[in-house]
Design a protein around this motif. Structure first.
Motif, mmCIF file in Angstrom:
data_model
loop_
_atom_site.group_PDB
_atom_site.id
_atom_site.type_symbol
_atom_site.label_atom_id
_atom_site.label_comp_id
_atom_site.label_asym_id
_atom_site.label_seq_id
_atom_site.Cartn_x
_atom_site.Cartn_y
_atom_site.Cartn_z
ATOM 1 N N GLU A 108 24.427 -10.055 0.662
ATOM 2 C CA GLU A 108 24.137 -8.663 0.967
ATOM 3 C C GLU A 108 24.164 -8.436 2.479
ATOM 4 N N LYS A 109 24.584 -7.239 2.876
ATOM 5 C CA LYS A 109 24.602 -6.910 4.296
ATOM 6 C C LYS A 109 23.210 -6.474 4.748
ATOM 7 N N SER A 162 20.788 -4.600 7.867
ATOM 8 C CA SER A 162 20.638 -3.777 9.067
ATOM 9 C C SER A 162 19.296 -4.094 9.710
ATOM 10 N N ASP A 185 24.397 -7.767 10.314
ATOM 11 C CA ASP A 185 25.600 -6.956 10.171
ATOM 12 C C ASP A 185 25.564 -5.692 11.009
ATOM 13 N N HIS A 223 23.120 -0.042 5.736
ATOM 14 C CA HIS A 223 22.894 -0.943 4.605
ATOM 15 C C HIS A 223 21.479 -0.786 4.052
#
Length: 245
Positions: free
Chosen positions: A2-3, A5, A28, A73
């Motif tokens: 998963e990305k 933030s 990310d 994200h």
């Protein structure tokens, strides 16, 4: 995977923000919400490739909530400008994101430093703020000060530390106490007395220094506990002052 933030709110953090951003070079996306910095904070953030959003100050809770909303994200790592992600924590978060559960949020052990020295007692050893979560299930509340994430789901604890370089000088501690107590007074209308203010401060010192082991932190522990007690006195004496107006 998963990305992720990372979100940060800033105001004149040029002394801290570079260290924080370097520890986030693996995420990310970095989102910085700046509330009118007049130093090099924004310039440093942009140099590190962060997405900088300018906003008026909304209070800690609402400003952090706004920062989360700016992220691209759903998985969020909320971090303060005076904090640093350790290598162990980075690796742990990456392992979580490889097989994430959106209904789980994570409280992260925070290792604090006071006047540049690590604090291992005084009650600070049990500091586990909720910092890693999926925004589909939670976000920051709107409290002016002492904000927190309200999350619908299971919360787990991570022992891999987040470093917190709080109060590098006595002046920085006093200035922050003055600011926070002003915000607290604005948020509350409770009654307070002079004697009660002194009493609360006295018991705060006893609790931190004796019951929570502040004496084990040596001279640094005494100064921390004494100044923290003064902060309690300052808060309640300002509430007393408010009722005089």
């Amino acid at each position: 995977m998963e990305k992720l933030s990372a979100v940060i709110i800033t105001f004149n953090e040029e002394r801290n923000i570079g260290r924080c951003l370097k520890s986030l070079d693996w995420v990310d996306e970095i989102v910085v919400v700046d509330s009118g910095s007049s130093d090099r904070t924004v310039e440093i953030c942009e140099t590190h490739g962060a997405k900088v959003v300018k906003s008026e100050w909304l209070g800690f809770g609402r400003t952090k909530h706004f920062a989360v909303e700016q992220a691209a994200h759903d998985w969020i790592l909320s971090i303060d400008a005076d904090e640093e992600v350790t290598l162990l924590l980075k690796e742990k978060i990456q392992s979580i994101l490889k097989n994430p559960d959106a209904t789980v949020a994570y409280r992260i052990k925070r290792q604090a430093f006071y006047l540049g020295r690590p604090v291992k007692h005084s009650g600070w050893q049990k500091d586990y703020p909720l910092r890693l979560f999926n925004r589909q299930n939670g976000n920051f509340n709107d409290r002016e000060v002492h904000e927190s994430v309200e999350f619908n789901g299971q919360v787990q604890y991570l022992q891999e530390p987040l470093l917190h370089y709080t109060y590098p000088t006595i002046s920085s501690h006093i200035q922050k106490m003055d600011r926070y107590t002003n915000l607290t007074v604005e948020e509350h209308a409770r009654k307070a007395t002079i004697l009660g203010s002194v009493g609360r401060a006295f018991f705060k010192f006893l609790k931190m220094y004796f019951f929570k082991g502040g004496f084990l932190d040596g001279r640094i522990g005494f100064v921390l506990c004494f100044n923290s007690a003064f902060g309690i006195y300052l808060k309640y004496i300002k509430l007393w002052e408010k009722r005089l107006k």
